[in-house]
Design a protein around this motif. Structure first.
Motif, mmCIF file in Angstrom:
data_model
loop_
_atom_site.group_PDB
_atom_site.id
_atom_site.type_symbol
_atom_site.label_atom_id
_atom_site.label_comp_id
_atom_site.label_asym_id
_atom_site.label_seq_id
_atom_site.Cartn_x
_atom_site.Cartn_y
_atom_site.Cartn_z
ATOM 1 N N SER A 64 0.958 -1.196 -0.143
ATOM 2 C CA SER A 64 0.426 -0.228 -0.110
ATOM 3 C C SER A 64 1.167 1.420 0.218
ATOM 4 O O SER A 64 1.899 1.032 0.704
ATOM 5 N N VAL A 106 -8.980 5.507 -5.752
ATOM 6 C CA VAL A 106 -9.535 4.928 -5.134
ATOM 7 C C VAL A 106 -10.427 4.383 -4.297
ATOM 8 O O VAL A 106 -11.507 5.391 -4.370
ATOM 9 N N GLU A 155 -19.891 0.392 -4.108
ATOM 10 C CA GLU A 155 -18.277 0.586 -3.374
ATOM 11 C C GLU A 155 -17.468 -0.178 -3.386
ATOM 12 O O GLU A 155 -16.112 -0.644 -3.987
ATOM 13 N N ASN A 179 -16.667 -1.777 -6.301
ATOM 14 C CA ASN A 179 -15.561 -1.626 -7.299
ATOM 15 C C ASN A 179 -13.618 -2.104 -6.147
ATOM 16 O O ASN A 179 -12.815 -2.568 -6.650
ATOM 17 N N LEU A 180 -14.369 -1.636 -4.484
ATOM 18 C CA LEU A 180 -12.370 -1.721 -4.111
ATOM 19 C C LEU A 180 -12.231 -3.329 -4.373
ATOM 20 O O LEU A 180 -11.343 -3.247 -4.706
ATOM 21 N N GLU A 181 -13.240 -4.258 -3.652
ATOM 22 C CA GLU A 181 -13.073 -5.653 -4.064
ATOM 23 C C GLU A 181 -11.723 -6.132 -5.502
ATOM 24 O O GLU A 181 -10.970 -6.974 -5.653
ATOM 25 N N LYS A 182 -12.625 -5.106 -6.847
ATOM 26 C CA LYS A 182 -12.005 -5.753 -8.157
ATOM 27 C C LYS A 182 -10.934 -5.165 -8.730
ATOM 28 O O LYS A 182 -9.797 -5.541 -9.299
ATOM 29 N N GLU A 183 -10.795 -4.041 -7.695
ATOM 30 C CA GLU A 183 -9.213 -3.263 -8.037
ATOM 31 C C GLU A 183 -8.545 -3.974 -7.472
ATOM 32 O O GLU A 183 -7.501 -3.740 -7.697
ATOM 33 N N TYR A 184 -9.213 -4.226 -5.963
ATOM 34 C CA TYR A 184 -7.218 -4.358 -5.035
ATOM 35 C C TYR A 184 -7.380 -5.816 -4.889
ATOM 36 O O TYR A 184 -6.529 -6.761 -4.416
ATOM 37 N N SER A 213 -12.890 -5.578 0.925
ATOM 38 C CA SER A 213 -12.631 -3.805 0.990
ATOM 39 C C SER A 213 -12.021 -3.744 2.958
ATOM 40 O O SER A 213 -11.539 -2.657 2.674
ATOM 41 N N VAL A 221 -8.246 -4.062 3.155
ATOM 42 C CA VAL A 221 -8.303 -2.532 1.584
ATOM 43 C C VAL A 221 -7.844 -1.165 2.583
ATOM 44 O O VAL A 221 -7.065 -0.942 2.707
#
Length: 821
Positions: A83, A282, A340, A343-348, A352, A355
């Protein structure tokens, strides 16, 4: 590979944390996040759990939990995406604190991790006597004290120690609610300077709230001893939080901390401002979208900070979701949160909540790099853990320390006991000559001095017991006991942390039951609560000392230890019974910090001893005094009873008889008076009550007087000895080796039934009596604590179950023992 596969002294870098949400949440908040290096220290003596080192602190995990954490060798660390550190955001106009009307009282809350020295700081600052221990869970409820300054009165609240504000455990929920409901003007975040990175996780959560915070950088001397140079002034500017170095155990920095509190309250410190941690584009975008929905509509405000609420929603905090149900925009909020989160779980590629935790630790790591200079790596010193948790010597050392504690209770305590007993005897004889004969004379001599005086002599034993318990707590050894005992505790369905309140139970069952709040799982809390009364508290110790001194002159320490071990055995059997019947089988992860060893101060140890001693004395001045007077009254009345013969006439005849020597005459008169007293007592109200329950206790070898002592012990176990002092009419004279009460117990005979004329107390009956006192109805205060922590049904269950089990064990001891003896 998995963390459980690493060998001693091997290191791995965390790649991913698995497991259920409960375990996943707790372990990541404690620093087990992607990119962190973990080192295996050692296995427990029974090979489970395992001790690990991460972020400069030690933690223990069971092997099965360690198998949920995926790691790679240390040399592959560069392949892991960590991170980023994005600094802070502080230009937003919302970062201004709410202006509150100033008064002459400042409400302060102490918040910090377990083992951060929070309660030590509280004690020193307020000159309070709250308990301090070097293991998690000492502070189990909020403590309050007042600090007076020339201008203000500071009302300080010591909140329970907590690793985060996730509202995962009762402590976290309590602390979170206290802060969010604005019950304090200023939060003092007590941070362990020697374990800064992990401790600052809680600080990041406080930053997310719209509150004024001051950091007490505690144990600052330990940080300097490591050779670490921390620019805490610039760190404070970065966080918008003033930082004051303290060494609470020595009182260093406390006055500066109080001065800083006043400055911050008066808005005179320019450092103080409400910054936002920059979690990255993000995450920040997700936070703002949820904030927008939270601000929509005319709904009741849940929390002052919509940013904090949005972050908790992204972390899937169930308690926040529950509170939001009253929001008139609830449906749209939940929809936005879910979008949201996805989206976060898909991105990282992570949950969540992970994250957010990773981002917080990324910020902490980056911030510390900017203000910290570390000393060159030094060879790690071997501490005493090498011996105390050794696979071979760990258990023998533990049992030796237990034996030493109990043996010292007798050997060292015997000297002041004799002095106190002589003093009580002197006072009794003095008042006996001053107060004229009558009901008042008998009340003072037999009721008050005979009852309370028979208990106060055991104060040295209580102090010695708490001295040893205090040493084990303050040094950090108590946590090691939990570590080496976890595998055994796991066999009966409990967490190794359950061992801490159980061991506290040897001091007093009430705080031990309250300490079960530190157990996250309800099943663990209830079972631990129900078996805690089997841990023989110090209130029972006077009974054991009396009976063992009278009937077990040889191997006194061994006999006492056997009673305690039987209590432990019954606790284990009860836990197994409850685990396999009332409660469904359910494993709870073992996650426990192992604090560093610290040298206890004599000031804290003596404070602890005096605090417990004063509690004991207060109990004698209230509960025991009232019970002693009640027992005396029940045994004194009715005054006029029908005697089997005219005892007064016999005494008058002997007094007029001039043919007998005075010594013989006095002896015969004493025998007649004793027979008269015994007959009166048997026909008194308490005697009638004793005879009423006698059929139920006769199979145990007990007589009606023992039965009465047991009944009076329902209020407090110390009263059992006081009751015996009243019931057996022990005089107050005592020599160096014996007391009148011991003599009375040794000479007591059955007055009726098939055992008439035989000794009441044999070693077998005496041992059965001690076991009965150990097991039955703990005391009114314990039942009240169980009712408070659980409910009435569990309190009633405890009353019935323990009393039935006590009867069963005493019955087996007497009946089976009689066959072989």
């Amino acid at each position: 590979m998995y963390l459980s596969e690493l060998l001693n002294n091997q290191k791995g870098v965390i790649v991913k944390v698995g497991g259920n949400q409960t375990f996943h949440k707790r372990i990541t908040e404690m620093g087990f996040v992607k990119g962190r290096t973990v080192k295996v220290i050692k296995n427990a003596p029974l090979q489970d759990p395992i001790e690990y080192e991460i972020m400069d602190y030690n933690i223990s995990l069971r092997r099965k939990e360690a198998a949920l954490i995926e790691v790679v060798p240390e040399n592959e660390q560069n392949e892991i995406n960590l991170s980023e550190y994005n600094g802070t955001i502080d230009e937003n106009t919302e970062n201004i604190f709410e202006k509150a009307e100033k008064g002459n009282a400042i409400k302060i809350a102490l918040v910090g991790n377990p083992n951060s020295g929070k309660t030590t700081l509280f004690n020193y600052a307020s000159n309070s006597h709250e308990r301090v221990g070097n293991y998690s869970g000492v502070t189990v409820e909020a403590k309050e004290a007042i600090i007076s300054t020339p201008k203000y009165k500071l009302k300080v609240t010591d909140l329970p120690g907590t690793y985060s504000l996730t509202e995962y455990s009762p402590e976290e929920l309590f602390v979170s609610n206290h802060i969010l409901k604005k019950q304090s003007d200023i939060i003092i975040n007590v941070v362990d300077a020697s374990n800064l990175e992990r401790n600052l996780f809680l600080t990041t959560q406080l930053i997310d709230m719209n509150i004024k915070v001051i950091i007490a950088l505690n144990m600052y001397d330990e940080l300097k001893q490591k050779g670490t140079n921390l620019d805490y002034v610039n760190l404070g500017k970065m966080l918008g939080i003033p930082i004051i170095p303290t060494v609470a155990v020595k009182g260093e920095g406390i006055s500066e901390l109080i001065e800083e509190v006043i400055k911050v309250y008066e808005d005179k410190n320019p450092i103080v401002r409400h910054i936002h941690i920059n979690y990255g584009n993000v995450i920040e975008e997700a936070i703002m979208k949820i904030q927008k929905e939270l601000k929509t509509g005319q709904a009741t405000k849940i929390y002052d900070s919509t940013r904090y609420t949005a972050i908790k929603l992204l972390e899937k905090d169930k308690s926040v979701l529950e509170k939001l149900k009253s929001h008139n925009n609830y449906a749209r909020i939940i929809s936005a949160v879910q979008t949201e989160v996805d989206n976060l779980e898909k991105e990282y590629g992570e949950n969540s909540d992970t994250v957010i935790v990773n981002a917080k630790y990324g910020f902490i790591s980056g911030a510390l790099k900017e203000v910290t200079t570390y000393a060159p790596d030094q060879k790690q010193k071997r501490n005493i853990d090498f011996l105390l948790t050794h696979k071979i010597w760990g258990f023998p050392i533990f049992f030796f320390l237990m034996w030493l504690m109990f043996q010292a209770t007798f050997t060292i305590g015997s000297f002041p006991m004799d002095w106190i007993e002589s003093g009580v005897g002197y006072i009794g004889n003095l008042l006996n000559d001053i107060i004229p004969a009558g009901a008042l004379h008998d009340l003072i001599i037999d009721g008050v001095i005979g009852g309370v005086g028979g208990v106060i002599v055991f104060l040295p034993n209580i102090l010695i017991l708490f001295f040893f318990i205090s040493l084990m707590e303050d040094t950090g050894y108590m946590a090691r006991v939990s570590f080496i005992m976890d595998r055994l505790m796991h066999k009966i369905g409990l967490h190794g942390k359950s061992f801490i309140p159980l061991l506290m139970g040897f001091g007093c069952n009430v705080p031990a039951i309250m300490a079960t709040r530190t157990l996250e799982n309800r099943k663990d809390r209830i079972i631990t609560m129900l078996i805690t009364p089997f841990m023989s508290c110090s209130a029972r110790l006077p009974v054991y000392v009396l009976i063992i001194s009278a009937f077990f002159q040889k191997n006194q320490g061994l006999v006492l230890l056997s009673v305690y071990l039987i209590g432990v055995l019954l606790a284990v059997l009860t836990a197994l019974l409850l685990k396999n019947t009332v409660f469904a089988k359910q494993d709870v992860p073992f996650v426990m910090e192992l604090p560093p060893y610290r040298i206890p101060t004599m000031k804290n140890t003596t404070k602890h001893m005096w605090f417990k001693g004063s509690q004991y004395l207060r109990k004698m001045g209230t509960v025991i005094l009232l019970a002693s007077i009640l027992i005396w009254a029940l045994s004194y009345y009715p005054i006029h009873v029908n005697y089997s013969s005219d005892f007064d006439k016999q005494i008058a005849y002997l007094e007029q008889n001039t043919s007998l020597p005075d010594s013989v005459k006095s002896e015969k008169i004493a025998e007649i008076e004793l027979a008269k007293t015994a007959e009166h007592q048997e026909q008194s109200y308490i005697g009638r009550l004793g005879h009423f329950i006698e059929p139920a206790i006769q199979p145990l070898g007990f007589d009606w007087k023992i039965g009465i002592s047991i009944i009076t012990g329902l209020a407090a176990k110390e009263i059992v000895v006081g009751s015996m002092g009243v019931l057996y009419h022990a005089d107050l004279a005592a020599d160096e080796t014996s007391s009148s009460l011991i003599d009375k117990l040794q000479s007591q005979t059955h007055t009726s039934g098939k055992l008439k004329g035989q000794k009441v107390f044999t070693p077998l009956v005496a041992y059965g009596f001690m076991l009965f006192v150990l097991i039955y109805f703990p005391c009114v205060a314990v039942i009240a604590a169980i009712k408070k922590e659980a409910n009435w049904s569990w309190a009633i269950f405890t009353m019935v179950f323990t009393t039935f089990l006590a009867w069963l064990v005493a019955f087996a001891t007497y009946q089976i023992g009689s066959i072989f003896i």
